[in-house]
Design a protein around this motif. Sequence first.
Motif, short mmCIF file in Angstrom:
data_model
loop_
_atom_site.label_atom_id
_atom_site.label_comp_id
_atom_site.label_asym_id
_atom_site.label_seq_id
_atom_site.Cartn_x
_atom_site.Cartn_y
_atom_site.Cartn_z
N VAL A 46 0.79 -1.01 0.00
CA VAL A 46 -0.03 0.14 0.11
C VAL A 46 0.75 1.27 0.06
CG1 VAL A 46 -1.98 -1.29 1.30
CG2 VAL A 46 -0.35 -0.01 2.53
N GLN A 100 -6.76 0.15 8.80
CA GLN A 100 -6.38 1.12 7.75
C GLN A 100 -5.52 0.52 6.74
OE1 GLN A 100 -3.56 4.04 8.83
NE2 GLN A 100 -3.45 5.32 7.06
N GLN A 101 -4.60 -0.49 7.11
CA GLN A 101 -4.07 -1.32 5.88
C GLN A 101 -5.09 -2.18 5.35
OE1 GLN A 101 -0.92 -3.34 8.47
NE2 GLN A 101 0.59 -2.13 7.00
N GLN A 160 -6.93 0.08 2.87
CA GLN A 160 -5.97 0.27 1.71
C GLN A 160 -5.82 -0.98 0.60
OE1 GLN A 160 -2.85 1.44 4.19
NE2 GLN A 160 -3.00 3.60 3.64
N GLN A 205 -8.87 -1.21 -1.41
CA GLN A 205 -8.77 -0.23 -2.43
C GLN A 205 -7.97 -0.78 -3.51
OE1 GLN A 205 -10.95 2.45 -2.87
NE2 GLN A 205 -11.96 1.70 -1.06
#
Length: 352
Positions: A245, A325-326, A329, A332
Amino acid sequence: MKQMLLDLMRMSRICRMVLATCLGSFILVIFYFQSMFQPVMRRNPFAAEGCCRKGSRNALQELYNPTQAEFSVAAVLHQARRDKVADTCRAYSASSRKRRVLTPSDLKHLVVDEEHELIYCYVPKVACTNWKRVMMVLSGRGKYSDPMEIPSNEAHVPSNLKTLNQYSIPDINHRLKSYLKFLFVREPFERLVSAYRNKFTLRYNTSFHKRYGTKIVRRYRKNATTDALQSGADVKFQEFAEYLVDPGTQREAPLNEHWQTVYSLCHPCHIHYDLVGKYETLEEDANYVLKLAGVGDSLRFPSFAKSTRTTDQMAAMFFNNISSQQQGQLYQLYKLDFLMFNYSIPSYLKLQ
């Protein structure tokens, strides 16, 4: 008188040469027309007797205009899969079509079988070794009739298979239009975890440890030991996720094919794939392709060891070790693969 005889002899030689030339041309013309109406029958010299012979209809015709009832049922399923890809490409046209034109270098993952008029886009960690084995048998470029007789390392030798980027532009366009194009996909995070397990947790993959592991440890591990910096053999999944990421990673170079997205490897928004097979129904979908190609009675797709495959439960275990959060990401990054191929968001994800 003597001069007249010499002139006649010269004329006689010229006439014989003209006659021979005309006769030769006539024979060539006859051979040309015979070859048009009586094409030479080609046979794979490496295949078992009766194996892999193409019928009068090619696989593309059989897919869209099936002659067998079982093909008609499967055709409905595969039409739905094609529609899903097309709908996603339209909905996300800005991101899915960043590049309007493909170049031959974008086609290096598309393996061509001239004999059966097939084009297969291989995706690592989606049974691509077995598919390459099958394509070697079909194309006649190997010395085997049984795919499982082909060593796995030989299946990955580039010269054993021909890829679409090796053709001229007109020949590329002709094959994209006339041959059956297919690929196989897998739940994106299962594929990602499978790649991590294979390339970073097995001791024999030293080339990946050196090329990627050392870089990942150097960038994302605080107080890394000298041994870890030199070997790169103990990359943690969290470090691997951070590497993926990191915006700097893709600025350096495209992602490695083992964890690159399917839409970047196979370009499904630029190339119209006739058939999308799934890892979850691998044998059923693979043998359907072989039946369409007219070789289903003599060639079966190899079975695989389900006990060693990466499952949804395994993927959940690895993803639980990284931050929300990871997780977001990574979703996405692989979002188009999830949407195009109709995979739902995993229940274990903690998206913010």
